[in-house]
Design a protein around this motif. Sequence first.
Motif, mmCIF file in Angstrom:
data_model
loop_
_atom_site.group_PDB
_atom_site.id
_atom_site.type_symbol
_atom_site.label_atom_id
_atom_site.label_comp_id
_atom_site.label_asym_id
_atom_site.label_seq_id
_atom_site.Cartn_x
_atom_site.Cartn_y
_atom_site.Cartn_z
ATOM 1 N N GLY A 158 0.816 -1.206 0.000
ATOM 2 C CA GLY A 158 0.000 0.000 0.000
ATOM 3 C C GLY A 158 0.845 1.250 0.000
ATOM 4 O O GLY A 158 2.050 1.215 -0.253
ATOM 5 N N GLY A 159 0.180 2.358 0.283
ATOM 6 C CA GLY A 159 0.880 3.644 0.297
ATOM 7 C C GLY A 159 0.800 4.295 -1.065
ATOM 8 O O GLY A 159 0.413 3.668 -2.058
ATOM 9 N N HIS A 160 1.178 5.556 -1.102
ATOM 10 C CA HIS A 160 1.043 6.318 -2.336
ATOM 11 C C HIS A 160 2.320 6.258 -3.161
ATOM 12 O O HIS A 160 2.451 6.949 -4.154
ATOM 13 C CB HIS A 160 0.709 7.763 -1.977
ATOM 14 C CG HIS A 160 1.646 8.307 -0.939
ATOM 15 N ND1 HIS A 160 1.721 7.780 0.321
ATOM 16 C CD2 HIS A 160 2.554 9.289 -0.990
ATOM 17 C CE1 HIS A 160 2.642 8.431 1.008
ATOM 18 N NE2 HIS A 160 3.167 9.344 0.234
ATOM 19 N N CYS A 161 3.285 5.433 -2.734
ATOM 20 C CA CYS A 161 4.582 5.442 -3.423
ATOM 21 C C CYS A 161 4.887 4.115 -4.095
ATOM 22 O O CYS A 161 4.925 4.016 -5.308
ATOM 23 C CB CYS A 161 5.689 5.759 -2.421
ATOM 24 S SG CYS A 161 5.349 7.236 -1.489
ATOM 25 N N ILE A 162 5.082 3.082 -3.281
ATOM 26 C CA ILE A 162 5.566 1.820 -3.834
ATOM 27 C C ILE A 162 4.499 1.149 -4.699
ATOM 28 O O ILE A 162 4.810 0.498 -5.699
ATOM 29 C CB ILE A 162 6.067 0.913 -2.690
ATOM 30 C CG1 ILE A 162 7.287 1.603 -2.053
ATOM 31 C CG2 ILE A 162 6.424 -0.473 -3.196
ATOM 32 C CD1 ILE A 162 8.043 0.797 -1.058
ATOM 33 N N ALA A 163 3.228 1.340 -4.337
ATOM 34 C CA ALA A 163 2.156 0.730 -5.142
ATOM 35 C C ALA A 163 1.868 1.542 -6.409
ATOM 36 O O ALA A 163 1.081 1.125 -7.252
ATOM 37 C CB ALA A 163 0.893 0.621 -4.289
ATOM 38 N N VAL A 164 2.490 2.692 -6.529
ATOM 39 C CA VAL A 164 2.167 3.608 -7.620
ATOM 40 C C VAL A 164 3.358 3.811 -8.574
ATOM 41 O O VAL A 164 3.240 3.671 -9.797
ATOM 42 C CB VAL A 164 1.735 4.976 -7.032
ATOM 43 C CG1 VAL A 164 1.637 6.038 -8.111
ATOM 44 C CG2 VAL A 164 0.402 4.847 -6.288
ATOM 45 N N ASP A 165 4.521 4.118 -7.991
ATOM 46 C CA ASP A 165 5.654 4.571 -8.805
ATOM 47 C C ASP A 165 6.102 3.604 -9.910
ATOM 48 O O ASP A 165 6.475 4.060 -11.003
ATOM 49 C CB ASP A 165 6.851 4.919 -7.908
ATOM 50 C CG ASP A 165 6.500 6.022 -6.907
ATOM 51 O OD1 ASP A 165 5.404 6.604 -7.020
ATOM 52 O OD2 ASP A 165 7.323 6.298 -6.018
ATOM 53 N N PRO A 166 6.083 2.275 -9.652
ATOM 54 C CA PRO A 166 6.517 1.382 -10.742
ATOM 55 C C PRO A 166 5.701 1.567 -12.020
ATOM 56 O O PRO A 166 6.230 1.402 -13.124
ATOM 57 C CB PRO A 166 6.301 -0.020 -10.157
ATOM 58 C CG PRO A 166 6.396 0.172 -8.669
ATOM 59 C CD PRO A 166 5.786 1.518 -8.414
ATOM 60 N N TRP A 167 4.431 1.948 -11.861
ATOM 61 C CA TRP A 167 3.602 2.180 -13.056
ATOM 62 C C TRP A 167 4.154 3.312 -13.904
ATOM 63 O O TRP A 167 3.955 3.352 -15.119
ATOM 64 C CB TRP A 167 2.151 2.494 -12.673
ATOM 65 C CG TRP A 167 1.390 1.332 -12.125
ATOM 66 C CD1 TRP A 167 0.887 1.202 -10.870
ATOM 67 C CD2 TRP A 167 1.014 0.127 -12.822
ATOM 68 N NE1 TRP A 167 0.233 -0.003 -10.737
ATOM 69 C CE2 TRP A 167 0.286 -0.674 -11.914
ATOM 70 C CE3 TRP A 167 1.213 -0.339 -14.119
ATOM 71 C CZ2 TRP A 167 -0.227 -1.929 -12.271
ATOM 72 C CZ3 TRP A 167 0.694 -1.588 -14.474
ATOM 73 C CH2 TRP A 167 -0.013 -2.360 -13.556
#
Length: 414
Positions: free
Chosen positions: A253-262
């Motif tokens: 979760g979180g706004h970083c690890i779940a998002v940035d790879p995209w």
Amino acid sequence: MKICVVGLGYIGLPTAAMFATHGHQVVGVDKNPKVLEALSRGEIIIEEKDLDKLVKQAVTDGSLCGSEVPVEADAFIIAVPTPITAAKTAKMDYVKAATESILPVLRKGNVVILESTSPVGTVEELMLPILERSGLKAGVDFALGHSPERVIPGSILYELVHNSRIAGGLTPACAEKIAAVYKCFVEGEILLSDARTAEMAKLTENTFRDVNIAFANEMAQICENLGINTWELIRLCNMHPRVNILQPGPGVGGHCIAVDPWFIVEKQPETAKLIHTSRLINDARPTQVATKVLSYLEHVSDPQVTVLGVTYKPDVDDLRESPVLEIVTLLTAAGVSVRVYDPFVSDKFGGDLMKAVTGSDLLVLGVHHSQFKQLPLAEIGAVMRSKQIYDTRRFIDEEAAQAAGFTYYLLGRD
Ligand code: SAJ
């Protein structure tokens, strides 16, 4: 120096307070009137260790104040959200709007720094053309670049000071100017680079973690199928001098690890195969965990579950992209009556622990908040309908749970 920080969230506000308590005059800009109103009283509306004290000090000293719009300054720092769209691409509207808001007050000699995590090319392709509408030339009349935030929620103030920081400039001179801005409080090394490499570095760090967590989660699935305890397996493997496996869990979760790879996948969809697959593996975890929960309730009519901890990670109040919240939604949709207890989200899920567990058929330990180490298991068991625990973090003492009469299930084993 006068510094204008645009965006007073989890990154912007601590950064603004840090500059303000290290000799600079800081104006913090935010669109949210609640943030500005709290700031005017020296208060904050987010939870982060010691941030309230630092902000109070800066506002009381007169070195930090709020504003709805940017004002003239020597340096501008953009720390606004870069969320993800439904199509899994970066939503850059806030960075664009923040850059445009600086335009009327941009002057010769200024330094403009993007801190928000952004796809490669944001500084050169999105910000530069907007800022050059001023008639000033980037890299000549003003410095421009990216210096990504890399701090971990829960330890932001410590890491702001002690982590190394990348200063990625449009030109080498821009990088030097960016580094000079942060020198007042950064005790870690300041690493000079170019803007594109800095953008990619930030994305790569979080992607490295995501891929490694996906590996742990895949191993957990494999081990459950083969009757092996993943946690014991990882403990043994991590004794090897060159192996360091992360922990499996209910998802990322979180706004970083779940998002940035995209943001990497978005730019190179054909090539970023491992990165893409890892995202899918971690995103599939809530469904897998919810399915497990349902299997423990198979023979229960009108099942009731209590979820302990729903934030995206322990000891923070942040619910963004929380996999445990997704599990709650999935269970509810499957007809389970779910109660949630999370002392960090006191307005929604605080209240009374005993009330939350009364009549329950299963406790799901979703997040390992420190205070859950002292769960009064005997008391809790006494008011539950059936004494079962599903530990998704290997946090509860199995022997203590069994001594209190619980059936204990462990993610990555059972
Ligand atoms: N998680 C696992 N297993 C693990 C470690 C983490 O399942 O072994 C899960 C957590 O439960 C959580 C998620 O991953 O749901 C992310 O948590 P985290 O503690 O790994 O990271 P964040 O998102 O709080 O902060 C990260 C940090 N990045 C790295 O460690 C590479 C931080 O330094 C960044 O500044 C931050 O992202 C950011 O803002 O980008």
